[in-house]
Design a protein around this motif. Structure first.
Motif, PDB file in Angstrom:
ATOM      1  N   ARG A   1       7.293   8.783  10.394  1.00 33.15           N
ATOM      2  CA  ARG A   1       7.806   7.469   9.531  1.00 33.15           C
ATOM      3  C   ARG A   1       7.122   6.544   9.780  1.00 33.15           C
ATOM      4  N   VAL A   2       6.635   5.380   8.704  1.00 35.86           N
ATOM      5  CA  VAL A   2       5.994   4.372   9.276  1.00 35.86           C
ATOM      6  C   VAL A   2       7.033   3.241   8.456  1.00 35.86           C
ATOM      7  N   LEU A   3       7.350   2.144   9.354  1.00 37.87           N
ATOM      8  CA  LEU A   3       7.929   1.170   8.682  1.00 37.87           C
ATOM      9  C   LEU A   3       6.959  -0.117   8.758  1.00 37.87           C
ATOM     10  N   LEU A   4       6.819  -0.733   7.911  1.00 32.14           N
ATOM     11  CA  LEU A   4       5.625  -1.994   7.691  1.00 32.14           C
ATOM     12  C   LEU A   4       6.176  -3.151   7.114  1.00 32.14           C
ATOM     13  N   GLU A   5       6.054  -4.391   7.710  1.00 33.88           N
ATOM     14  CA  GLU A   5       6.190  -5.763   7.004  1.00 33.88           C
ATOM     15  C   GLU A   5       5.066  -6.197   7.045  1.00 33.88           C
ATOM     16  N   ILE A   6       4.644  -6.552   5.703  1.00 34.16           N
ATOM     17  CA  ILE A   6       3.064  -7.117   5.468  1.00 34.16           C
ATOM     18  C   ILE A   6       3.312  -7.791   3.882  1.00 34.16           C
ATOM     19  N   TRP A   7       2.242  -8.627   4.027  1.00 34.13           N
ATOM     20  CA  TRP A   7       1.803  -9.403   2.864  1.00 34.13           C
ATOM     21  C   TRP A   7       0.643  -8.692   2.269  1.00 34.13           C
ATOM     22  N   GLU A   8       0.571  -8.892   0.698  1.00 34.37           N
ATOM     23  CA  GLU A   8      -0.290  -8.254  -0.095  1.00 34.37           C
ATOM     24  C   GLU A   8      -1.722  -8.241   0.379  1.00 34.37           C
ATOM     25  N   GLU A   9      -2.160  -9.334   0.852  1.00 37.50           N
ATOM     26  CA  GLU A   9      -3.573  -9.559   1.555  1.00 37.50           C
ATOM     27  C   GLU A   9      -3.871  -8.452   2.477  1.00 37.50           C
ATOM     28  N   GLU A  10      -3.078  -8.024   3.415  1.00 33.15           N
ATOM     29  CA  GLU A  10      -3.150  -6.992   4.521  1.00 33.15           C
ATOM     30  C   GLU A  10      -3.026  -5.675   3.772  1.00 33.15           C
ATOM     31  N   PHE A  11      -1.951  -5.582   3.092  1.00 32.92           N
ATOM     32  CA  PHE A  11      -1.580  -4.222   2.328  1.00 32.92           C
ATOM     33  C   PHE A  11      -2.874  -3.760   1.777  1.00 32.92           C
ATOM     34  N   ASN A  12      -3.516  -4.571   1.009  1.00 36.91           N
ATOM     35  CA  ASN A  12      -4.871  -4.152   0.224  1.00 36.91           C
ATOM     36  C   ASN A  12      -5.841  -3.464   1.101  1.00 36.91           C
TER      37      ASN A  12
ATOM     38  N   ALA B   1       0.836   9.028   3.838  1.00 33.37           N
ATOM     39  CA  ALA B   1       1.923   9.833   2.846  1.00 33.37           C
ATOM     40  C   ALA B   1       1.588  11.001   2.278  1.00 33.37           C
ATOM     41  N   ASN B   2       0.217  11.363   2.104  1.00 38.73           N
ATOM     42  CA  ASN B   2      -0.263  12.666   1.525  1.00 38.73           C
ATOM     43  C   ASN B   2      -0.057  13.689   2.591  1.00 38.73           C
ATOM     44  N   LYS B   3       0.305  13.552   3.760  1.00 43.38           N
ATOM     45  CA  LYS B   3       0.331  14.418   5.128  1.00 43.38           C
ATOM     46  C   LYS B   3       1.653  14.562   5.198  1.00 43.38           C
ATOM     47  N   GLY B   4       2.672  13.846   4.377  1.00 43.92           N
ATOM     48  CA  GLY B   4       4.116  13.831   4.601  1.00 43.92           C
ATOM     49  C   GLY B   4       4.953  12.869   5.234  1.00 43.92           C
ATOM     50  N   VAL B   5       4.184  11.679   5.770  1.00 45.19           N
ATOM     51  CA  VAL B   5       4.936  10.891   6.461  1.00 45.19           C
ATOM     52  C   VAL B   5       5.371   9.932   5.595  1.00 45.19           C
ATOM     53  N   THR B   6       6.780   9.645   5.684  1.00 41.18           N
ATOM     54  CA  THR B   6       7.525   8.610   4.916  1.00 41.18           C
ATOM     55  C   THR B   6       6.976   7.159   5.311  1.00 41.18           C
ATOM     56  N   ILE B   7       6.572   6.523   4.106  1.00 43.53           N
ATOM     57  CA  ILE B   7       6.245   4.963   4.260  1.00 43.53           C
ATOM     58  C   ILE B   7       7.098   4.113   3.519  1.00 43.53           C
ATOM     59  N   THR B   8       7.429   3.163   4.294  1.00 42.00           N
ATOM     60  CA  THR B   8       8.598   2.243   3.745  1.00 42.00           C
ATOM     61  C   THR B   8       8.112   0.682   4.138  1.00 42.00           C
ATOM     62  N   ILE B   9       7.964  -0.109   2.997  1.00 41.73           N
ATOM     63  CA  ILE B   9       7.082  -1.272   3.226  1.00 41.73           C
ATOM     64  C   ILE B   9       8.062  -2.492   2.736  1.00 41.73           C
ATOM     65  N   ILE B  10       8.196  -3.294   3.555  1.00 42.08           N
ATOM     66  CA  ILE B  10       8.866  -4.828   3.350  1.00 42.08           C
ATOM     67  C   ILE B  10       7.616  -5.763   2.791  1.00 42.08           C
ATOM     68  N   THR B  11       7.743  -5.970   1.418  1.00 39.65           N
ATOM     69  CA  THR B  11       6.484  -6.782   1.201  1.00 39.65           C
ATOM     70  C   THR B  11       6.658  -8.243   0.884  1.00 39.65           C
ATOM     71  N   TYR B  12       5.783  -8.976   1.207  1.00 33.60           N
ATOM     72  CA  TYR B  12       5.484 -10.519   1.057  1.00 33.60           C
ATOM     73  C   TYR B  12       4.508 -10.490  -0.436  1.00 33.60           C
ATOM     74  N   GLY B  13       4.977 -10.825  -1.657  1.00 32.53           N
ATOM     75  CA  GLY B  13       3.752 -10.720  -2.657  1.00 32.53           C
ATOM     76  C   GLY B  13       4.028  -9.561  -3.591  1.00 32.53           C
ATOM     77  N   GLU B  14       3.053  -9.540  -4.424  1.00 37.96           N
ATOM     78  CA  GLU B  14       3.151  -8.384  -5.515  1.00 37.96           C
ATOM     79  C   GLU B  14       2.512  -7.298  -5.099  1.00 37.96           C
ATOM     80  N   ILE B  15       3.330  -6.395  -4.520  1.00 37.40           N
ATOM     81  CA  ILE B  15       2.618  -4.951  -3.843  1.00 37.40           C
ATOM     82  C   ILE B  15       3.461  -4.015  -4.653  1.00 37.40           C
ATOM     83  N   GLU B  16       2.606  -2.979  -5.463  1.00 30.82           N
ATOM     84  CA  GLU B  16       3.176  -1.892  -5.937  1.00 30.82           C
ATOM     85  C   GLU B  16       2.435  -0.705  -5.258  1.00 30.82           C
ATOM     86  N   SER B  17       3.328   0.217  -5.327  1.00 33.11           N
ATOM     87  CA  SER B  17       2.780   1.626  -4.837  1.00 33.11           C
ATOM     88  C   SER B  17       3.286   3.013  -5.452  1.00 33.11           C
ATOM     89  N   ASP B  18       2.608   4.064  -5.487  1.00 34.03           N
ATOM     90  CA  ASP B  18       3.276   5.154  -5.833  1.00 34.03           C
ATOM     91  C   ASP B  18       3.486   6.199  -4.821  1.00 34.03           C
TER      92      ASP B  18
END
Length: 275
Positions: A133-144, A154-171
């Motif tokens: 698992r990855v927990l991440l609190e981040i702004w969109e500038e750094e997310f990019n 994520a592709n190797k099965g790690v659960t990614i959970t993000i608390i975002t500041y700004g317009e971040i979208e992810s599949d």
């Protein structure tokens, strides 16, 4: 051309004499030791020592008789054998270093990281080493800048959970958009990042000061546990807000602003961590 090939073989742990002898056998074989010396330019006094070394390593074959003769392992087979041995060596070293690292990691220290790029590089490495698992609190500038590593995890099965500041979208991640992103950025006069991986290590710090950005990386359980749990409690609150926003805002103001003011120690209600 031949000199370049000799240098290449030397990179595969051939001596110069071994490389010359092997190339001579590739050009013509089978050959006696005398003929290999003559064709390769290796001194006759050294040729049998050189051929014995090549044979022991499996780079040539010997047909013993009244006069031993030699043939080379085909070039493609030689390369394949070297590649397999190199991969085996890398695997052994990787396992040995991992065991050493596990036994030698100092989980009591807190390591300082200076510079925004350096902080993000450390977070990238931590993301790629995560297994659960990855927990991440981040702004969109750094997310990019971290998106590629997050997707790989994520592709190797790690659960990614993000608390975002700004317009971040992810599949590939569970995204929680924090209220008042712009106002919070202004209130704190900057951006931070908080990372927790596998409940085992954290990176946390300010990333909006370019080369003067500061963060800490640690596996110290005394920090990993509370930082990880604070992030989880943020997620609790965001889930609660999603379902009961109206009731909560009636009690604590829009986006719970009254609580933010209640627990501020500054008259202007701004945070003054960076001075």
């Amino acid at each position: 051309m031949k000199e370049n090939t000799i240098e290449t073989l030397k990179n595969l742990n051939f001596t110069e004499y071994e490389a010359k002898a092997y190339l001579a056998l590739l050009e013509e074989s089978p050959l006696t030791g005398y003929a290999v010396a003559k064709n390769s330019g290796v001194p006759r006094s050294k040729i049998y020592e050189v051929l014995e070394s090549l044979a022991l390593r499996g780079d040539i074959f010997v047909s013993y008789g009244n006069t031993p003769q030699y043939i080379p392992v085909p070039a493609k087979e030689l390369i394949r054998n070297r590649r397999l041995k190199a991969e085996e060596a890398f695997e052994q070293v990787e396992k040995s270093l991992a065991k050493f690292e596990l036994s030698s990691n100092d989980r009591e220290n807190i390591w300082n990281i200076t510079g925004r790029n350096e902080i993000l590089d450390k977070v990238k490495a931590c993301i790629l080493s995560a297994e659960k698992r990855v927990l991440l609190e981040i702004w969109e500038e750094e997310f990019n800048e971290l998106e590629s590593e997050l997707r790989q995890a994520a592709n190797k099965g790690v659960t990614i959970t993000i608390i975002t500041y700004g317009e971040i979208e992810s599949d590939f991640a569970h995204i929680y958009h924090h209220d008042m992103s712009r106002e919070i950025t202004e209130e704190y006069d900057g951006r931070w990042i908080v990372f927790s991986g596998d409940d085992a290590e954290v990176v946390a710090g300010i990333v909006s000061l370019d080369k003067d950005s500061r963060a800490a990386w640690t596996m110290h359980v005394g920090l990993v546990m509370p930082i990880t749990e604070v992030m989880i409690h943020d997620l609790y609150l965001m889930e609660i807000m999603e379902k009961h926003r109206k009731v909560l805002e009636e009690s604590f103001g829009k986006n719970l602003i009254d609580l933010r003011h209640k627990f501020s120690i500054y008259p202007d209600f701004k945070k003054h961590y960076v001075k």
